[in-house]
Design a protein around this motif. Structure first.
Motif, PDB file in Angstrom:
ATOM      1  N   ARG A 130       0.824  -1.192   0.000  1.00  0.00           N
ATOM      2  CA  ARG A 130       0.000   0.000   0.000  1.00  0.00           C
ATOM      3  C   ARG A 130       0.864   1.249   0.000  1.00  0.00           C
ATOM      4  N   TYR A 131       0.209   2.342  -0.300  1.00  0.00           N
ATOM      5  CA  TYR A 131       0.892   3.633  -0.366  1.00  0.00           C
ATOM      6  C   TYR A 131       1.190   4.156   1.037  1.00  0.00           C
ATOM      7  N   ILE A 132       2.429   4.629   1.255  1.00  0.00           N
ATOM      8  CA  ILE A 132       2.820   5.262   2.506  1.00  0.00           C
ATOM      9  C   ILE A 132       2.931   6.763   2.251  1.00  0.00           C
ATOM     10  N   PRO A 133       2.078   7.569   2.880  1.00  0.00           N
ATOM     11  CA  PRO A 133       2.016   9.002   2.567  1.00  0.00           C
ATOM     12  C   PRO A 133       3.302   9.753   2.876  1.00  0.00           C
ATOM     13  N   LYS A 134       3.595  10.725   2.017  1.00  0.00           N
ATOM     14  CA  LYS A 134       4.740  11.620   2.216  1.00  0.00           C
ATOM     15  C   LYS A 134       4.297  13.054   1.941  1.00  0.00           C
ATOM     16  N   ARG A 135       4.874  13.953   2.677  1.00  0.00           N
ATOM     17  CA  ARG A 135       4.531  15.371   2.528  1.00  0.00           C
ATOM     18  C   ARG A 135       4.745  15.841   1.097  1.00  0.00           C
ATOM     19  N   VAL A 178      -1.716  11.727 -12.402  1.00  0.00           N
ATOM     20  CA  VAL A 178      -1.194  10.543 -11.719  1.00  0.00           C
ATOM     21  C   VAL A 178      -0.975  10.862 -10.244  1.00  0.00           C
ATOM     22  N   GLY A 179      -1.717  10.185  -9.383  1.00  0.00           N
ATOM     23  CA  GLY A 179      -1.521  10.341  -7.949  1.00  0.00           C
ATOM     24  C   GLY A 179      -0.437   9.391  -7.454  1.00  0.00           C
ATOM     25  N   GLN A 180       0.376   9.861  -6.531  1.00  0.00           N
ATOM     26  CA  GLN A 180       1.433   9.014  -5.992  1.00  0.00           C
ATOM     27  C   GLN A 180       0.867   7.833  -5.211  1.00  0.00           C
ATOM     28  N   ASN A 181      -0.414   7.881  -4.883  1.00  0.00           N
ATOM     29  CA  ASN A 181      -1.036   6.795  -4.120  1.00  0.00           C
ATOM     30  C   ASN A 181      -1.594   5.683  -5.003  1.00  0.00           C
ATOM     31  N   GLY A 182      -1.251   5.689  -6.289  1.00  0.00           N
ATOM     32  CA  GLY A 182      -1.647   4.587  -7.161  1.00  0.00           C
ATOM     33  C   GLY A 182      -2.968   4.792  -7.870  1.00  0.00           C
ATOM     34  N   ARG A 183      -3.583   5.950  -7.726  1.00  0.00           N
ATOM     35  CA  ARG A 183      -4.809   6.267  -8.455  1.00  0.00           C
ATOM     36  C   ARG A 183      -4.494   7.232  -9.587  1.00  0.00           C
ATOM     37  N   ILE A 184      -5.095   6.947 -10.745  1.00  0.00           N
ATOM     38  CA  ILE A 184      -4.835   7.751 -11.935  1.00  0.00           C
ATOM     39  C   ILE A 184      -6.164   8.184 -12.543  1.00  0.00           C
ATOM     40  N   TRP A 185      -6.275   9.490 -12.814  1.00  0.00           N
ATOM     41  CA  TRP A 185      -7.483  10.050 -13.430  1.00  0.00           C
ATOM     42  C   TRP A 185      -7.230  10.266 -14.913  1.00  0.00           C
ATOM     43  N   ASP A 226     -10.251   8.624   1.986  1.00  0.00           N
ATOM     44  CA  ASP A 226      -9.551   7.395   1.613  1.00  0.00           C
ATOM     45  C   ASP A 226      -8.481   7.760   0.593  1.00  0.00           C
ATOM     46  N   ILE A 227      -7.212   7.538   0.949  1.00  0.00           N
ATOM     47  CA  ILE A 227      -6.115   7.840   0.031  1.00  0.00           C
ATOM     48  C   ILE A 227      -5.372   6.572  -0.394  1.00  0.00           C
ATOM     49  N   ASN A 228      -6.084   5.433  -0.351  1.00  0.00           N
ATOM     50  CA  ASN A 228      -5.490   4.166  -0.787  1.00  0.00           C
ATOM     51  C   ASN A 228      -4.260   3.815   0.042  1.00  0.00           C
ATOM     52  N   SER A 229      -4.383   3.999   1.336  1.00  0.00           N
ATOM     53  CA  SER A 229      -3.263   3.826   2.255  1.00  0.00           C
ATOM     54  C   SER A 229      -3.790   3.231   3.555  1.00  0.00           C
ATOM     55  N   PRO A 230      -2.929   2.621   4.352  1.00  0.00           N
ATOM     56  CA  PRO A 230      -3.369   2.180   5.676  1.00  0.00           C
ATOM     57  C   PRO A 230      -3.764   3.356   6.570  1.00  0.00           C
ATOM     58  N   TYR A 231      -3.335   4.558   6.181  1.00  0.00           N
ATOM     59  CA  TYR A 231      -3.586   5.750   6.984  1.00  0.00           C
ATOM     60  C   TYR A 231      -4.561   6.662   6.250  1.00  0.00           C
TER      61      TYR A 231
END
Length: 229
Positions: free
Chosen positions: A59-64, A181-188, A83-88
């Motif tokens: 899963r995606y680990i968020p970064k600033r 392209v989102g860094q969390n694995g979602r693409i529009w 929901d940002i496709n992350s455990p957090y």
């Protein structure tokens, strides 16, 4: 002398990667005492004194400052849970979403964003407790009202973007689609040949480790785009 695990070998969570204070823990690792351990499944990577693990999946680990695509999951009194496709989950505060003053005694936050809304946002901050704060205030940050969203493995995002954004620029050019392209694995994806854009993005995700991939994708785009003209 400090001891090291083998470079680029597959390591599992809890496995010792290095021993000694000469080494620094990087992404995918943590230090306990004088030892550095893997925190994720991946490939051990040593760059000078820095020790990190390149994830094989996960899963995606968020970064600033990361741009991400989020989906509103809950509306609270003065915040949204996203929901940002992350455990957090992401936290969107009222002040990071709306510029004007909002009298919450007279209007609900659902006037701005409601459950199910999809947003292009940016990670404003991640605190020590992994509270992830988002913002939708900034150029290009907004609610999405059209287009299609696909999900890929977050670890494959750098390959989809390409060096200096070369791969995604090529896809946009041939498909004439707008793509975020989102860094969390979602693409529009919106407009143009959306099906072709999705097709090649999925190929990149599946074959990211294969050499010569750029030429292969260019060939597919040239063939398919030309056929649809």
């Amino acid at each position: 002398m400090p001891e090291l695990a083998g470079n680029r070998q597959v390591v599992t969570p809890g496995e010792v990667l290095a021993e000694g204070m000469d080494y620094l823990p990087g992404d995918g690792t943590y230090r306990k005492g004088e030892k550095i351990y893997a925190s994720i499944l991946g490939l051990a990577d040593f760059r000078g004194r820095l020790v990190k693990v390149i994830p094989l999946s996960g899963r995606y680990i968020p970064k600033r400052d990361d741009p991400v695509i989020g989906i509103i999951r809950e509306v609270r009194y003065n915040t949204w849970e996203v929901d940002i496709n992350s455990p957090y989950p992401g936290i969107l505060l009222l002040g990071d979403a709306v510029e004007k003053f909002v009298d919450l005694s007279k209007e609900s936050l659902t006037k701005y964003y409601n459950v199910g809304d999809t947003l292009i946002c940016k990670i404003k901050n991640v605190d020590d407790n992994m509270n992830v704060y988002l913002t939708t205030r900034g150029p290009g940050l907004r609610k999405l009202n059209e287009g299609r969203i696909i999900e890929v493995q977050p670890t494959k995002i750098p390959r989809i973007i390409g060096k200096n954004a070369s791969m995604i620029k090529m896809i946009k050019e041939y498909t004439r689609s707008r793509i975020f392209v989102g860094q969390n694995g979602r693409i529009w994806i919106h407009g143009g040949n959306e099906d072709l854009a999705i097709k090649v993005i999925k190929i990149i995700e599946r074959e990211a480790h294969i050499s010569g991939l750029t030429d292969k994708i260019r060939g597919i785009l040239e063939k398919e785009a030309g056929r649809n003209e």
